[in-house]
Design an enzyme around this catalytic site. Structure first.
Site, PDB file in Angstrom:
ATOM      1  N   HIS A 155       0.812  -1.408  -0.272  1.00  0.00           N
ATOM      2  CA  HIS A 155       0.292  -0.032  -0.271  1.00  0.00           C
ATOM      3  C   HIS A 155       0.911   1.526  -0.173  1.00  0.00           C
ATOM      4  CE1 HIS A 155      -4.120  -1.759   1.680  1.00  0.00           C
ATOM      5  NE2 HIS A 155      -3.732  -2.887   0.497  1.00  0.00           N
ATOM      6  N   ASP A 186      -7.697  -6.273  -0.867  1.00  0.00           N
ATOM      7  CA  ASP A 186      -6.927  -5.411  -0.750  1.00  0.00           C
ATOM      8  C   ASP A 186      -6.148  -4.621  -1.806  1.00  0.00           C
ATOM      9  OD1 ASP A 186      -4.856  -7.206  -1.749  1.00  0.00           O
ATOM     10  OD2 ASP A 186      -3.729  -7.330   0.296  1.00  0.00           O
TER      11      ASP A 186
END
Length: 262
Positions: free
Chosen positions: A89, A144
């Site tokens: 991320h 995700d």
């Protein structure tokens, strides 16, 4: 950089990033996530880089998370996944915040975290036989890779729910129609088309292109007044650059502009 899962080089203002785990279907694992984060930092701080081209070695762009490695982690899986997702991320956030265009070339199948990555790039070129699927819930897990942010914005909430809950597989043509990819090319032209598009961007008014990206991403998440204020500040900043003045002069003088990227 000492990289094992990614090949990285800079040529003529373009950062060429190539996923390099074809034997593992370029699956996302902790090492890949760490290396992708390092590459994104390198691109951000290298003034010679004006645009980036992202492709993959082998027949699969990315099959998603490395489920074999996850399975082998046993009871340590939650910690491994947490560390991996933090790096993944961070890499995506850095890419999004860096005022340089990132162009991905997607060939073969794309699933899970690979699908999330595909959604996070600024522009996507797909091979005509490419297939796209979320696949997370098929493995009993949830999305995700920031797909809930990027993919939902690209294709809409209903379609995002469809892909996530049913694991529907999209063809390249459907992905283009839905807004997930920008253009579809023959399979054997994916790498070259991606590099050529990135090169064209790097050779253009790079400051304006990179900051136009920031205007768009900022505006979509901002109230009207805030979006307008950011637009106003950025365009006046652009008018102070060489390319801003040169582009205006070239239009008035009816000639081709001589952009320097600054």
């Amino acid at each position: 950089m000492d990289l094992e899962t990614i090949i990285y080089e800079v040529r003529d203002g373009v950062a060429h990033v190539r996923f390099n785990r074809p034997e593992g279907a370029n699956a996302v694992n902790p090492q890949f996530s760490r290396e992708l984060r390092a590459v994104m930092l390198e691109i951000e701080f290298d003034d010679a880089v004006k645009a980036a081209s992202i492709t993959a070695e082998g027949r699969v762009f990315s099959a998603g998370g490395d489920l074999k490695e996850f399975h082998a982690a046993g009871d340590g899986l939650p910690q491994l996944a947490s560390d991996m997702v933090i790096d993944l991320h961070a890499a995506i956030n850095k890419m999004n915040r860096t005022p340089k265009p990132f162009v991905a070339g997607v060939g073969g199948s794309v699933g899970g975290a690979g699908m999330s990555l595909a959604a996070s790039f600024d522009l996507v070129v797909a091979g005509e036989s490419a297939k796209f699927t979320m696949a997370y819930t098929r493995a009993g897990v949830t999305p995700d890779g920031t797909s809930s942010y990027f993919l939902a914005r690209h294709i809409g909430l209903r379609r995002m729910l469809d892909l996530t809950l049913t694991n529907r597989v999209l063809s390249a043509e459907e992905a283009e129609q839905w807004g997930l990819v920008n253009r579809v090319v023959p399979d054997d032209e994916v790498d070259s088309a991606t590099a050529e598009l990135a090169q064209a961007l790097a050779d253009g008014p790079a400051w304006a292109l990179g900051h136009a990206k920031r205007v768009i991403y900022t505006g979509i998440d901002s109230p009207l007044e805030q979006a307008g204020e950011f637009e106003g500040k950025t365009i006046t900043d652009a008018m102070q650059t060489h390319d801003g003045r040169e582009g205006i002069a070239a239009f008035v003088e009816r000639r081709a502009p001589n952009f320097t990227g600054n």
